[in-house]
Design a protein around this motif. Structure first.
Motif, PDB file in Angstrom:
ATOM      1  N   VAL A   4       0.771  -1.286   0.098  1.00 39.31           N
ATOM      2  CA  VAL A   4      -0.064   0.110   0.190  1.00 39.31           C
ATOM      3  C   VAL A   4       0.860   1.262   0.094  1.00 39.31           C
ATOM      4  O   VAL A   4       1.901   1.419   0.758  1.00 39.31           O
ATOM      5  CB  VAL A   4      -0.929   0.238   1.228  1.00 39.31           C
ATOM      6  N   THR A   5       0.534   2.192  -0.810  1.00 42.81           N
ATOM      7  CA  THR A   5       1.433   3.485  -0.843  1.00 42.81           C
ATOM      8  C   THR A   5       0.523   4.654  -0.372  1.00 42.81           C
ATOM      9  O   THR A   5      -0.615   4.970  -1.128  1.00 42.81           O
ATOM     10  CB  THR A   5       2.006   3.470  -2.272  1.00 42.81           C
ATOM     11  N   GLN A   6       0.973   5.073   0.360  1.00 42.88           N
ATOM     12  CA  GLN A   6       0.306   6.798   0.417  1.00 42.88           C
ATOM     13  C   GLN A   6       1.495   7.664   0.376  1.00 42.88           C
ATOM     14  O   GLN A   6       2.463   7.769   0.836  1.00 42.88           O
ATOM     15  CB  GLN A   6       0.124   6.806   2.133  1.00 42.88           C
ATOM     16  N   ASN A  22      -4.216  10.197  -0.900  1.00 45.07           N
ATOM     17  CA  ASN A  22      -3.885   9.267  -1.796  1.00 45.07           C
ATOM     18  C   ASN A  22      -3.580   7.907  -1.481  1.00 45.07           C
ATOM     19  O   ASN A  22      -2.812   7.986  -0.396  1.00 45.07           O
ATOM     20  CB  ASN A  22      -2.985   9.716  -2.941  1.00 45.07           C
ATOM     21  N   CYS A  23      -4.181   7.029  -2.016  1.00 43.22           N
ATOM     22  CA  CYS A  23      -3.718   5.539  -1.566  1.00 43.22           C
ATOM     23  C   CYS A  23      -3.863   4.725  -2.745  1.00 43.22           C
ATOM     24  O   CYS A  23      -4.980   4.910  -3.396  1.00 43.22           O
ATOM     25  CB  CYS A  23      -4.950   4.835  -0.509  1.00 43.22           C
ATOM     26  N   TYR A  25      -2.618   0.581  -4.196  1.00 44.57           N
ATOM     27  CA  TYR A  25      -2.211  -0.685  -3.626  1.00 44.57           C
ATOM     28  C   TYR A  25      -1.713  -1.549  -4.802  1.00 44.57           C
ATOM     29  O   TYR A  25      -2.129  -1.282  -5.912  1.00 44.57           O
ATOM     30  CB  TYR A  25      -3.287  -1.304  -2.998  1.00 44.57           C
ATOM     31  N   TRP A  35      -9.703   2.448   5.225  1.00 43.54           N
ATOM     32  CA  TRP A  35      -9.233   3.756   5.900  1.00 43.54           C
ATOM     33  C   TRP A  35      -9.363   3.679   7.515  1.00 43.54           C
ATOM     34  O   TRP A  35     -10.439   3.519   7.835  1.00 43.54           O
ATOM     35  CB  TRP A  35      -9.619   4.846   5.230  1.00 43.54           C
ATOM     36  N   SER A  72      -6.730   2.083  -6.958  1.00 46.89           N
ATOM     37  CA  SER A  72      -6.722   3.284  -5.892  1.00 46.89           C
ATOM     38  C   SER A  72      -7.848   3.376  -4.963  1.00 46.89           C
ATOM     39  O   SER A  72      -8.818   2.938  -5.445  1.00 46.89           O
ATOM     40  CB  SER A  72      -6.624   4.517  -6.779  1.00 46.89           C
ATOM     41  N   HIS A  74      -8.638   6.489  -2.872  1.00 47.76           N
ATOM     42  CA  HIS A  74      -8.584   7.617  -2.307  1.00 47.76           C
ATOM     43  C   HIS A  74      -9.415   8.128  -1.220  1.00 47.76           C
ATOM     44  O   HIS A  74     -10.581   7.794  -1.671  1.00 47.76           O
ATOM     45  CB  HIS A  74      -8.187   8.982  -3.430  1.00 47.76           C
ATOM     46  N   CYS A  90      -4.178   3.893   5.242  1.00 47.77           N
ATOM     47  CA  CYS A  90      -4.748   3.245   4.050  1.00 47.77           C
ATOM     48  C   CYS A  90      -4.497   1.738   4.351  1.00 47.77           C
ATOM     49  O   CYS A  90      -3.231   1.535   4.868  1.00 47.77           O
ATOM     50  CB  CYS A  90      -4.627   3.574   2.760  1.00 47.77           C
ATOM     51  N   GLY A 105      -0.407   1.288   4.856  1.00 48.52           N
ATOM     52  CA  GLY A 105       0.666   2.134   4.305  1.00 48.52           C
ATOM     53  C   GLY A 105       1.423   3.157   5.347  1.00 48.52           C
ATOM     54  O   GLY A 105       1.049   2.640   6.706  1.00 48.52           O
ATOM     55  N   THR A 108      -0.695   9.315   6.673  1.00 49.29           N
ATOM     56  CA  THR A 108      -0.750  10.694   6.132  1.00 49.29           C
ATOM     57  C   THR A 108      -1.219  11.678   7.434  1.00 49.29           C
ATOM     58  O   THR A 108      -2.389  11.039   8.056  1.00 49.29           O
ATOM     59  CB  THR A 108      -1.487  10.869   4.898  1.00 49.29           C
TER      60      THR A 108
END
Lengths: 114, 114
Positions: A4-6, A22-23, A25, A35, A72, A74, A90, A105, A108
């Motif tokens: 998972v990338t934030q 933003n999220c 995967y 979330w 995504s 988001h 996320c 992730g 944030t």
């Protein structure tokens, strides 16, 4: 492997403005996305979850749509409040079986000023 | 309010000392997770159980970490010989079995190794 990338580490904004976190995967399985929100010194709590493609899910003024085509999920809110200042994560459920660990992730931090 | 109860909230140990923390999962939840949240707020999955049996676990370095979830007793996570790098927030969470179920977190035990 699954991930998972934030992209935003910190988001600062003024009360009343909109926000999008933003999220994205990666998974080889059918995704379940979540979330979570963590206020200072509090337990992380579920905010939203989804496994349905292109369907908007909403809770407490926050909303997100899972888009499998772009991998995504988001998180958005139309008008942030001071109480929205928190850490947002996320997370992805990574296998076909229940009881497996979520993949988170990096989070944030949202800071809302008056 | 979180129904996953973690004790103690704060734990201070010297290097080389044992550190033990406990977790009472939400009633009726067969799945229990332990996560480590570092100073950068990143989550690291440690281990999870379903009905007292280990489901998944990371390769706990040097076997310093051990965990158990006996029936009718709190779950526990123990670090046999604490190191400075173990300083973190240790989060316990529980859920029903099933892939799209909400995971409920406790407020965590903040371990400081001095």
């Amino acid at each position: 492997g699954d991930s998972v990338t934030q992209t935003e580490g910190l988001v600062t904004l003024t009360k009343g403005l909109p926000v999008m976190l933003n999220c994205t995967y990666q998974t080889t399985y059918s995704p379940f996305l979540f979330w979570y929100v963590q206020h200072l010194n509090e337990a992380p709590k579920l905010l939203l979850k989804s496994s349905t493609d292109n369907k908007r899910t909403e809770h407490q003024g926050f909303y997100a749509t899972l888009h499998k085509s772009s991998s995504s999920f988001h998180l958005q809110k139309s008008s942030v409040q001071l109480s929205d200042s928190a850490l947002y994560f996320c997370a992805l459920s990574d296998t076909l079986q229940g009881g497996r660990a979520l993949i988170f992730g990096t989070g944030t931090t949202v800071s809302v000023s008056p | 309010n979180s129904k996953v109860i973690q004790t103690p909230r704060y734990l201070v140990k010297g290097q080389g000392q044992k550190a033990k923390m406990r977790c009472i999962p939400e009633k009726g939840h067969p799945v229990v997770f332990w996560y480590q949240q570092n100073k950068n707020n990143e989550f690291k999955f440690l281990i999870n159980f379903q009905n007292q049996e280990v489901l998944q676990q990371i390769d706990m370095t040097e076997k310093r970490f051990s965990a158990e979830c006996p029936s009718n007793s709190p779950c526990s996570l123990e670090i046999q010989s604490s190191e400075a790098g173990d300083s973190a927030l240790y989060l316990c969470a529980s859920s029903l079995a099933g892939r799209n179920t909400e995971v409920f977190f406790g407020k965590g035990t903040r371990l400081t190794v001095v």
